[in-house]
Design a protein around this motif. Structure first.
Motif, PDB file in Angstrom:
ATOM      1  N   GLN A  60     -16.062 -46.447 -20.514  1.00  0.00           N
ATOM      2  CA  GLN A  60     -17.098 -47.466 -20.687  1.00  0.00           C
ATOM      3  C   GLN A  60     -16.901 -48.114 -22.046  1.00  0.00           C
ATOM      4  O   GLN A  60     -16.810 -47.428 -23.059  1.00  0.00           O
ATOM      5  CB  GLN A  60     -18.480 -46.835 -20.604  1.00  0.00           C
ATOM      6  CG  GLN A  60     -19.596 -47.844 -20.738  1.00  0.00           C
ATOM      7  CD  GLN A  60     -20.966 -47.197 -20.547  1.00  0.00           C
ATOM      8  OE1 GLN A  60     -21.094 -46.206 -19.846  1.00  0.00           O
ATOM      9  NE2 GLN A  60     -21.957 -47.763 -21.173  1.00  0.00           N
ATOM     10  N   ARG A 108     -19.910 -50.782 -13.493  1.00  0.00           N
ATOM     11  CA  ARG A 108     -19.287 -51.047 -14.801  1.00  0.00           C
ATOM     12  C   ARG A 108     -18.185 -52.100 -14.666  1.00  0.00           C
ATOM     13  O   ARG A 108     -18.062 -53.003 -15.486  1.00  0.00           O
ATOM     14  CB  ARG A 108     -18.674 -49.776 -15.373  1.00  0.00           C
ATOM     15  CG  ARG A 108     -19.639 -48.807 -15.929  1.00  0.00           C
ATOM     16  CD  ARG A 108     -18.869 -47.695 -16.617  1.00  0.00           C
ATOM     17  NE  ARG A 108     -19.677 -46.499 -16.704  1.00  0.00           N
ATOM     18  CZ  ARG A 108     -19.210 -45.329 -17.047  1.00  0.00           C
ATOM     19  NH1 ARG A 108     -17.923 -45.178 -17.322  1.00  0.00           N
ATOM     20  NH2 ARG A 108     -19.994 -44.290 -17.120  1.00  0.00           N
ATOM     21  N   LYS A 113     -17.233 -54.094 -18.338  1.00  0.00           N
ATOM     22  CA  LYS A 113     -17.409 -53.135 -19.428  1.00  0.00           C
ATOM     23  C   LYS A 113     -16.654 -51.840 -19.178  1.00  0.00           C
ATOM     24  O   LYS A 113     -17.199 -50.743 -19.255  1.00  0.00           O
ATOM     25  CB  LYS A 113     -18.901 -52.833 -19.637  1.00  0.00           C
ATOM     26  CG  LYS A 113     -19.711 -54.042 -20.033  1.00  0.00           C
ATOM     27  CD  LYS A 113     -19.280 -54.544 -21.373  1.00  0.00           C
ATOM     28  CE  LYS A 113     -20.140 -55.726 -21.796  1.00  0.00           C
ATOM     29  NZ  LYS A 113     -19.586 -56.401 -22.947  1.00  0.00           N
ATOM     30  N   VAL A 114     -15.377 -51.962 -18.861  1.00  0.00           N
ATOM     31  CA  VAL A 114     -14.561 -50.776 -18.609  1.00  0.00           C
ATOM     32  C   VAL A 114     -13.126 -51.054 -19.062  1.00  0.00           C
ATOM     33  O   VAL A 114     -12.647 -52.184 -18.968  1.00  0.00           O
ATOM     34  CB  VAL A 114     -14.618 -50.373 -17.118  1.00  0.00           C
ATOM     35  CG1 VAL A 114     -14.016 -51.427 -16.236  1.00  0.00           C
ATOM     36  CG2 VAL A 114     -13.982 -49.041 -16.869  1.00  0.00           C
TER      37      VAL A 114
END
Length: 123
Positions: A60, A108, A113-114
């Protein structure tokens, strides 16, 4: 007859010859597992080419503030396939994860956001 009903064990080139290891009777994903496609821009995955079977971790990335406090959450995964996009700067990496981690990972990935970390290839 020996090929019918089986699936490709790896990416196959059109018109190429098949070797015994190119096909498998194994179902993917197996019970309790899920395949999630992750669209990753340059810089969010290694420049080292990924291959099916590679052990990876999906990490993350920070929110808008950009600060990381502590160790960010990760999901261990296995690469199933790698598909560079012809229309964007993203590469879609299909990963095999435990079914209980799939929904959060997909969420995610949808927000961007990864990031992907390639783990050791030593076996």
């Amino acid at each position: 007859e020996t090929i019918a009903g089986k699936r490709a064990a790896l990416d196959l080139a059109a018109g190429g010859l098949l070797a015994p290891g190119d096909v498998t009777a194994t179902v993917l994903p197996a019970k309790g597992m899920s395949v999630v496609g992750i669209g990753l821009a340059t810089g969010l995955l290694p420049a080292e080419p990924l291959a099916p079977g590679d052990a990876v971790r999906l990490v993350q990335t920070p929110g808008q503030q950009g600060e990381v406090s502590g160790t960010p959450p990760t999901v261990p995964a296995t690469v199933v396939g790698v598909h560079p996009s012809e229309t964007s700067d993203k590469t879609v990496v299909d990963v095999l994860v435990p079914a209980e981690a799939a929904a959060e990972l997909a969420a995610r990935a949808a927000t961007g956001k990864v990031a992907l970390v390639l783990d050791s290839r030593e076996r």
